[in-house]
Scaffold this motif. Sequence first.
Motif, PDB file in Angstrom:
ATOM      1  N   THR A   1       0.836  -1.196   0.000  1.00  0.00           N
ATOM      2  CA  THR A   1       0.000   0.000   0.000  1.00  0.00           C
ATOM      3  C   THR A   1       0.870   1.243   0.000  1.00  0.00           C
ATOM      4  O   THR A   1       2.031   1.220   0.370  1.00  0.00           O
ATOM      5  N   SER A   2       0.276   2.343  -0.396  1.00  0.00           N
ATOM      6  CA  SER A   2       1.005   3.591  -0.419  1.00  0.00           C
ATOM      7  C   SER A   2       1.093   4.158   0.994  1.00  0.00           C
ATOM      8  O   SER A   2       0.557   3.596   1.948  1.00  0.00           O
ATOM      9  N   LYS A   3       1.731   5.296   1.133  1.00  0.00           N
ATOM     10  CA  LYS A   3       1.874   5.892   2.459  1.00  0.00           C
ATOM     11  C   LYS A   3       0.546   6.367   3.020  1.00  0.00           C
ATOM     12  O   LYS A   3       0.448   6.678   4.196  1.00  0.00           O
ATOM     13  N   TRP A   4      -0.507   6.391   2.203  1.00  0.00           N
ATOM     14  CA  TRP A   4      -1.819   6.829   2.674  1.00  0.00           C
ATOM     15  C   TRP A   4      -2.678   5.662   3.166  1.00  0.00           C
ATOM     16  O   TRP A   4      -3.757   5.853   3.660  1.00  0.00           O
ATOM     17  N   GLY A   5      -2.211   4.440   3.013  1.00  0.00           N
ATOM     18  CA  GLY A   5      -2.955   3.284   3.499  1.00  0.00           C
ATOM     19  C   GLY A   5      -3.826   2.634   2.431  1.00  0.00           C
ATOM     20  O   GLY A   5      -4.473   1.643   2.688  1.00  0.00           O
ATOM     21  N   PHE A   6      -3.855   3.185   1.242  1.00  0.00           N
ATOM     22  CA  PHE A   6      -4.589   2.598   0.130  1.00  0.00           C
ATOM     23  C   PHE A   6      -3.942   3.045  -1.160  1.00  0.00           C
ATOM     24  O   PHE A   6      -3.187   4.001  -1.184  1.00  0.00           O
ATOM     25  N   GLU A   7      -4.234   2.326  -2.218  1.00  0.00           N
ATOM     26  CA  GLU A   7      -3.693   2.677  -3.533  1.00  0.00           C
ATOM     27  C   GLU A   7      -4.709   3.591  -4.221  1.00  0.00           C
ATOM     28  O   GLU A   7      -5.794   3.155  -4.586  1.00  0.00           O
TER      29      GLU A   7
ATOM     30  N   LYS B   1     -13.471   0.666   1.619  1.00  0.00           N
ATOM     31  CA  LYS B   1     -13.220   0.575   3.067  1.00  0.00           C
ATOM     32  C   LYS B   1     -11.917   1.285   3.429  1.00  0.00           C
ATOM     33  O   LYS B   1     -11.854   2.023   4.412  1.00  0.00           O
ATOM     34  N   LYS B   2     -10.890   1.079   2.612  1.00  0.00           N
ATOM     35  CA  LYS B   2      -9.608   1.743   2.868  1.00  0.00           C
ATOM     36  C   LYS B   2      -9.730   3.254   2.670  1.00  0.00           C
ATOM     37  O   LYS B   2      -9.141   4.028   3.422  1.00  0.00           O
ATOM     38  N   TRP B   3     -10.510   3.682   1.696  1.00  0.00           N
ATOM     39  CA  TRP B   3     -10.725   5.120   1.462  1.00  0.00           C
ATOM     40  C   TRP B   3     -11.429   5.746   2.658  1.00  0.00           C
ATOM     41  O   TRP B   3     -11.054   6.819   3.121  1.00  0.00           O
ATOM     42  N   GLU B   4     -12.467   5.074   3.162  1.00  0.00           N
ATOM     43  CA  GLU B   4     -13.199   5.608   4.310  1.00  0.00           C
ATOM     44  C   GLU B   4     -12.315   5.668   5.552  1.00  0.00           C
ATOM     45  O   GLU B   4     -12.388   6.616   6.340  1.00  0.00           O
ATOM     46  N   ALA B   5     -11.462   4.667   5.758  1.00  0.00           N
ATOM     47  CA  ALA B   5     -10.531   4.688   6.887  1.00  0.00           C
ATOM     48  C   ALA B   5      -9.553   5.853   6.746  1.00  0.00           C
ATOM     49  O   ALA B   5      -9.232   6.527   7.729  1.00  0.00           O
ATOM     50  N   PHE B   6      -9.097   6.098   5.538  1.00  0.00           N
ATOM     51  CA  PHE B   6      -8.191   7.212   5.285  1.00  0.00           C
ATOM     52  C   PHE B   6      -8.872   8.545   5.582  1.00  0.00           C
ATOM     53  O   PHE B   6      -8.316   9.414   6.238  1.00  0.00           O
ATOM     54  N   MET B   7     -10.104   8.709   5.104  1.00  0.00           N
ATOM     55  CA  MET B   7     -10.818   9.970   5.287  1.00  0.00           C
ATOM     56  C   MET B   7     -11.192  10.217   6.753  1.00  0.00           C
ATOM     57  O   MET B   7     -11.363  11.359   7.166  1.00  0.00           O
TER      58      MET B   7
ATOM     59  N   ASP C   1      -4.772  15.762   6.501  1.00  0.00           N
ATOM     60  CA  ASP C   1      -4.034  17.028   6.523  1.00  0.00           C
ATOM     61  C   ASP C   1      -2.682  16.893   5.821  1.00  0.00           C
ATOM     62  O   ASP C   1      -2.261  17.796   5.097  1.00  0.00           O
ATOM     63  N   GLN C   2      -1.983  15.761   6.029  1.00  0.00           N
ATOM     64  CA  GLN C   2      -0.715  15.536   5.353  1.00  0.00           C
ATOM     65  C   GLN C   2      -0.924  15.450   3.834  1.00  0.00           C
ATOM     66  O   GLN C   2      -0.151  16.000   3.057  1.00  0.00           O
ATOM     67  N   TRP C   3      -1.976  14.766   3.435  1.00  0.00           N
ATOM     68  CA  TRP C   3      -2.276  14.628   2.020  1.00  0.00           C
ATOM     69  C   TRP C   3      -2.617  15.984   1.399  1.00  0.00           C
ATOM     70  O   TRP C   3      -2.165  16.323   0.321  1.00  0.00           O
TER      71      TRP C   3
END
Length: 101
Positions: A58-64, A82-88, A95-97
């Motif tokens: 995975t990328s540094k954001w937790g999802f591709e 699911k990974k997108w929702e966890a990221f958001m 904030d880093q993104w």
Amino acid sequence: MEAKIRKILPKDEQIVVAILGCYAGVFGLVKLKGAMSGKKPVPVAAAAAAPATTSGSTSKWGFEPPTIETFDAWEQNADNWKKWEAFMSNDKLVDQWAATL
């Protein structure tokens, strides 16, 4: 010939409407003939869903993240959402993104 037509259609507007009606009739017949003798459309096969990650890690954001070209396949995979929702839901990562934009 014009005298015969003028007996039936005395005004210029009536002649114009009659000519346009003839054109529309011919167009309709051509379309009808094409619809009746046309080939059946070939069904398009559905694209397979893309895996959750494309490179195995995975990328540094937790999802591709998807690209414009891969979004249709990416969005069909429930694990990606699911990974997108966890990221958001992680404000620090968002904030880093946002700082990288």
